[in-house]
Scaffold this motif. Structure first.
Motif, mmCIF file in Angstrom:
data_model
loop_
_atom_site.group_PDB
_atom_site.id
_atom_site.type_symbol
_atom_site.label_atom_id
_atom_site.label_comp_id
_atom_site.label_asym_id
_atom_site.label_seq_id
_atom_site.Cartn_x
_atom_site.Cartn_y
_atom_site.Cartn_z
ATOM 1 N N VAL A 1 -30.404 13.555 7.050
ATOM 2 C CA VAL A 1 -31.651 12.983 7.593
ATOM 3 C C VAL A 1 -31.573 12.692 9.082
ATOM 4 O O VAL A 1 -32.544 12.259 9.685
ATOM 5 C CB VAL A 1 -32.037 11.696 6.847
ATOM 6 N N LEU A 2 -30.393 12.916 9.697
ATOM 7 C CA LEU A 2 -30.288 12.676 11.133
ATOM 8 C C LEU A 2 -31.223 13.586 11.935
ATOM 9 O O LEU A 2 -31.740 13.206 12.981
ATOM 10 C CB LEU A 2 -28.831 12.888 11.597
ATOM 11 N N GLY A 3 -31.412 14.784 11.433
ATOM 12 C CA GLY A 3 -32.299 15.709 12.129
ATOM 13 C C GLY A 3 -33.739 15.238 12.134
ATOM 14 O O GLY A 3 -34.545 15.686 12.946
ATOM 15 N N GLY A 4 -34.096 14.352 11.265
ATOM 16 C CA GLY A 4 -35.470 13.867 11.200
ATOM 17 C C GLY A 4 -35.647 12.505 11.812
ATOM 18 O O GLY A 4 -36.583 11.791 11.441
ATOM 19 N N ARG A 5 -34.776 12.109 12.769
ATOM 20 C CA ARG A 5 -34.859 10.760 13.333
ATOM 21 C C ARG A 5 -36.118 10.575 14.176
ATOM 22 O O ARG A 5 -36.609 9.459 14.328
ATOM 23 C CB ARG A 5 -33.617 10.472 14.166
ATOM 24 N N VAL A 6 -36.672 11.684 14.738
ATOM 25 C CA VAL A 6 -37.899 11.557 15.530
ATOM 26 C C VAL A 6 -39.064 11.158 14.642
ATOM 27 O O VAL A 6 -39.858 10.286 14.965
ATOM 28 C CB VAL A 6 -38.211 12.870 16.272
ATOM 29 N N SER A 7 -39.141 11.801 13.468
ATOM 30 C CA SER A 7 -40.215 11.435 12.538
ATOM 31 C C SER A 7 -40.020 10.023 12.008
ATOM 32 O O SER A 7 -40.982 9.312 11.721
ATOM 33 C CB SER A 7 -40.257 12.418 11.372
ATOM 34 N N VAL A 8 -38.769 9.573 11.924
ATOM 35 C CA VAL A 8 -38.496 8.204 11.500
ATOM 36 C C VAL A 8 -39.013 7.218 12.540
ATOM 37 O O VAL A 8 -39.619 6.190 12.224
ATOM 38 C CB VAL A 8 -36.992 8.010 11.252
ATOM 39 N N ALA A 9 -38.805 7.529 13.826
ATOM 40 C CA ALA A 9 -39.302 6.657 14.891
ATOM 41 C C ALA A 9 -40.823 6.572 14.863
ATOM 42 O O ALA A 9 -41.405 5.499 15.049
ATOM 43 C CB ALA A 9 -38.829 7.174 16.246
ATOM 44 N N ASN A 10 -41.475 7.710 14.593
ATOM 45 C CA ASN A 10 -42.940 7.698 14.467
ATOM 46 C C ASN A 10 -43.372 6.829 13.296
ATOM 47 O O ASN A 10 -44.371 6.092 13.380
ATOM 48 C CB ASN A 10 -43.468 9.125 14.281
ATOM 49 N N THR B 1 -58.870 -11.602 18.979
ATOM 50 C CA THR B 1 -58.647 -11.299 20.394
ATOM 51 C C THR B 1 -57.392 -10.468 20.631
ATOM 52 O O THR B 1 -57.153 -10.032 21.765
ATOM 53 C CB THR B 1 -58.519 -12.608 21.190
ATOM 54 N N LEU B 2 -56.585 -10.243 19.582
ATOM 55 C CA LEU B 2 -55.323 -9.533 19.744
ATOM 56 C C LEU B 2 -55.498 -8.036 19.491
ATOM 57 O O LEU B 2 -56.140 -7.627 18.528
ATOM 58 C CB LEU B 2 -54.277 -10.098 18.782
ATOM 59 N N ASP B 3 -54.923 -7.257 20.363
ATOM 60 C CA ASP B 3 -54.990 -5.797 20.228
ATOM 61 C C ASP B 3 -53.561 -5.263 20.285
ATOM 62 O O ASP B 3 -52.847 -5.461 21.273
ATOM 63 C CB ASP B 3 -55.824 -5.200 21.361
ATOM 64 N N VAL B 4 -53.137 -4.566 19.187
ATOM 65 C CA VAL B 4 -51.758 -4.088 19.062
ATOM 66 C C VAL B 4 -51.739 -2.572 19.189
ATOM 67 O O VAL B 4 -52.561 -1.874 18.586
ATOM 68 C CB VAL B 4 -51.146 -4.520 17.719
ATOM 69 N N GLY B 5 -50.797 -2.073 19.985
ATOM 70 C CA GLY B 5 -50.629 -0.630 20.141
ATOM 71 C C GLY B 5 -49.170 -0.276 20.240
ATOM 72 O O GLY B 5 -48.310 -1.150 20.431
ATOM 73 N N SER B 6 -48.847 1.003 20.084
ATOM 74 C CA SER B 6 -47.449 1.444 20.124
ATOM 75 C C SER B 6 -47.326 2.734 20.901
ATOM 76 O O SER B 6 -48.293 3.494 21.063
ATOM 77 C CB SER B 6 -46.909 1.637 18.704
ATOM 78 N N LYS B 7 -46.109 2.982 21.385
ATOM 79 C CA LYS B 7 -45.837 4.188 22.156
ATOM 80 C C LYS B 7 -44.368 4.535 22.014
ATOM 81 O O LYS B 7 -43.496 3.645 22.022
ATOM 82 C CB LYS B 7 -46.180 3.956 23.626
ATOM 83 N N ILE B 8 -44.066 5.819 21.847
ATOM 84 C CA ILE B 8 -42.684 6.291 21.742
ATOM 85 C C ILE B 8 -42.346 7.051 23.015
ATOM 86 O O ILE B 8 -43.085 7.958 23.425
ATOM 87 C CB ILE B 8 -42.498 7.204 20.520
ATOM 88 N N LEU B 9 -41.257 6.668 23.656
ATOM 89 C CA LEU B 9 -40.829 7.356 24.860
ATOM 90 C C LEU B 9 -40.342 8.757 24.492
ATOM 91 O O LEU B 9 -39.490 8.925 23.633
ATOM 92 C CB LEU B 9 -39.704 6.566 25.538
ATOM 93 N N ALA B 10 -40.923 9.757 25.122
ATOM 94 C CA ALA B 10 -40.647 11.155 24.759
ATOM 95 C C ALA B 10 -39.159 11.470 24.874
ATOM 96 O O ALA B 10 -38.494 11.118 25.847
ATOM 97 C CB ALA B 10 -41.460 12.099 25.661
ATOM 98 N N GLY B 11 -38.636 12.144 23.815
ATOM 99 C CA GLY B 11 -37.247 12.588 23.807
ATOM 100 C C GLY B 11 -36.248 11.510 23.471
ATOM 101 O O GLY B 11 -35.045 11.727 23.595
ATOM 102 N N THR B 12 -36.760 10.343 23.087
ATOM 103 C CA THR B 12 -35.853 9.226 22.758
ATOM 104 C C THR B 12 -36.265 8.601 21.435
ATOM 105 O O THR B 12 -37.263 8.979 20.826
ATOM 106 C CB THR B 12 -35.902 8.144 23.854
ATOM 107 N N ASN B 13 -35.478 7.597 21.009
ATOM 108 C CA ASN B 13 -35.803 6.822 19.822
ATOM 109 C C ASN B 13 -36.305 5.429 20.188
ATOM 110 O O ASN B 13 -36.238 4.494 19.391
ATOM 111 C CB ASN B 13 -34.561 6.686 18.922
#
Length: 514
Positions: free
Chosen positions: A66-75, A103-115
């Motif tokens: 499952v190491l190869g799928g760590r990007v999908s895990v981060a998503n 009043t709270l607004d939550v968002g997320s972002k993944i830095l490209a090429g990283t976890n």
């Protein structure tokens, strides 16, 4: 269109650009000021393999799958952190009320090429969003530990209380408003200029009428415009403008001297009567014998310049009610012979276009060096009837009032009727314009207008004794009219040079009148 043409348009319509700029920037500033500030904080996570996979060979081998799928895990972890369940659990843990939660607004972002995962929380309260972001991180980490044993989710950086809001962005808002308002203002200025068919530029007016510009008359006050400026203020910029007009007319008629000059305009209130009157005085001051004739049988005004009742005039002469001698007045200071309009007829165009009018002009040409006619505007048939009987026509135009379509219609009529337009006179030219070539070496006309206003009361007695503007009606003194002339002087009433009962009429009109 050249760049210089665009610059001229923008300079002429600068007020549109400035107005739109101020309104847009001002509205943006008010809107920005009324917005509630919004702050933002960020909690940073990192996804890494769990240390348990190295303790057991079987777990290690399964972890490699499952190491190869760590990007999908981060998503997946990112989506979990922003899910409704995690958010509600955090709200419940902090005991927030619905208003605070809204009043709270939550968002997320993944830095490209990283976890690396960034969880961002925005809201109006900097302390609240900081507490919520950090608690949200803890809740997410606990939830993820129950799902996966291979990858851990760890908090890399906790959120810190922000000092400055991210919204509203004053610099960005005002900069965009300024750029947009300038673009819109210049666009509207160009559109207004394109749609405006008013003739303003001297060269444009001259080119359309195919006639030279022979005079530029500066702006005068309303009172000065209805006076003999050449007599009152002979050294003023306005008087110099009339002398220049006189000189240009003399040069325009070197081969064939202009004996009869018709002064008209495209419409009413263009100042043609003022120009005709002062031009006549300018010719008289140069030593010429001048007759000024009020041929505007619809709205005559020359009698007002000389403070004479409009009782007897050209209409009476044409109808045979009085002779030419009886209808002429003479100005002592102005030096011109004056024929008023007289009673207004019901058919002015027919009277002015008659053979008798032509004979009257021929008689005046014999006794005068110059005959100047003030006619009705070109909007009516009167001016066209007279234009065929004179040596030349002077057309008065006020820049900014004449429409292109109107000017083109007048020009078409001129070409059909073969009227000789000697030149154009631009009236009420503002100081500082391209046409105001007097401003470089002459005094400002407004200075002399002010002087005339200050002297008006001091000279009231003199004005009354000279019929308002230096007019002295001097009949030939004969035994039959001496007592009549003395009575007229006492009553300050204008007297025709020869009344029907004034005794012997001197038949030498030139010597008597001029």
């Amino acid at each position: 269109m050249e760049l210089i043409s665009f610059l001229k348009i923008f300079l002429k319509r600068w007020w549109i650009i400035v107005l739109i700029f101020l309104v847009t920037v001002g509205s943006t500033a008010i809107f920005t000021w009324r917005q509630n500030p919004t702050y933002s904080v960020t909690t940073t996570f990192v996804v890494s393999p769990s240390s348990t996979i190295f303790s057991d060979p079987r777990s290690f081998l399964s972890g490699l799958d499952v190491l190869g799928g760590r990007v999908s895990v981060a998503n997946t972890y990112s989506d979990i952190a922003t899910s409704r369940r995690i958010k509600n659990d955090t709200i419940d843990a902090l005991g927030l009320n619905p208003v605070q939660a809204e009043t709270l607004d939550v968002g997320s972002k993944i830095l490209a090429g990283t976890n690396v995962i960034y969880i961002t929380v925005e809201g109006p309260d900097p302390s609240l969003i900081t507490t919520f972001a950090n608690k949200l991180g803890e809740t997410t980490v606990k939830y993820v530990e129950e799902l996966y044993g291979v990858y851990d989710l760890k908090i890399l950086d906790l959120a810190e209380i922000p000092v400055f809001p991210i919204k509203p962005n004053w610099k960005l808002n005002l900069a965009l408003a300024a750029v947009l308002s300038l673009a819109v203002g210049m666009g509207i200025s160009f559109l207004v200029e394109y749609m405006d068919d008013t003739l303003r530029e001297p060269d444009e007016i001259s080119q359309l009428f195919q006639a030279p510009l022979i005079g530029f008359i500066p702006v005068m006050s309303k009172a000065a415009a209805h006076s003999l400026y050449m007599v009152k203020l002979p050294q003023s910029v306005v008087a110099e403008a009339f002398r220049s007009l006189r000189t240009n007319l003399e040069f325009a008629s070197v081969d064939k001297p202009l004996k009869t000059i018709l002064v008209t305009s495209n419409g009413s209130s263009d100042g043609k009567s003022s120009i005709a009157t002062n031009l006549a005085v300018a010719f008289a001051q140069s030593g010429k014998k001048v007759v000024l004739l009020d041929a505007d049988l619809r709205r005559p005004s020359l009698h007002g310049f000389f403070s004479i009742p409009n009782q007897t005039g050209i209409s009476d002469i044409i109808r045979g009610q009085v002779s030419l001698e009886e209808a002429i007045y003479r100005s002592a200071k102005g030096g011109v012979a004056l024929i008023l309009a007289g009673p207004l007829p019901p058919n002015p165009a027919e009277m002015l276009g008659s053979k008798k009018m032509e004979n009257i002009l021929a008689s005046l040409e014999e006794i005068a060096d110059v005959v100047i006619l003030d006619s009705a505007p070109l909007l009516v048939a009167d001016a066209w009837a007279l234009s065929a009987k004179v040596d030349g026509v002077v057309l008065v135009v006020e820049p900014g009032r004449l429409k292109r379509k109107t000017a083109q219609a007048i020009m078409d009529r001129i070409q059909l009727s073969r009227v000789r337009i000697v030149g154009l006179v631009l009236n009420r030219v503002k100081k500082g314009s391209e046409s105001d070539y007097y401003s470089g070496y002459l005094a400002d006309a407004s200075k002399y207008d002010s002087q005339a206003s200050n002297k008006r009361k001091a000279n009231l007695q003199d004005i009354q004794s000279t019929s308002g503007l230096g007019l002295s009606l001097i009949p030939k003194k004969t035994p039959g009219n001496s007592h009549r002339f003395r009575n007229a002087q006492k009553q300050n009433k204008p007297t025709p040079i020869n009344e029907p009962n004034s005794g012997e009429i001197n038949r030498n009109i030139s010597n008597k009148l001029l």
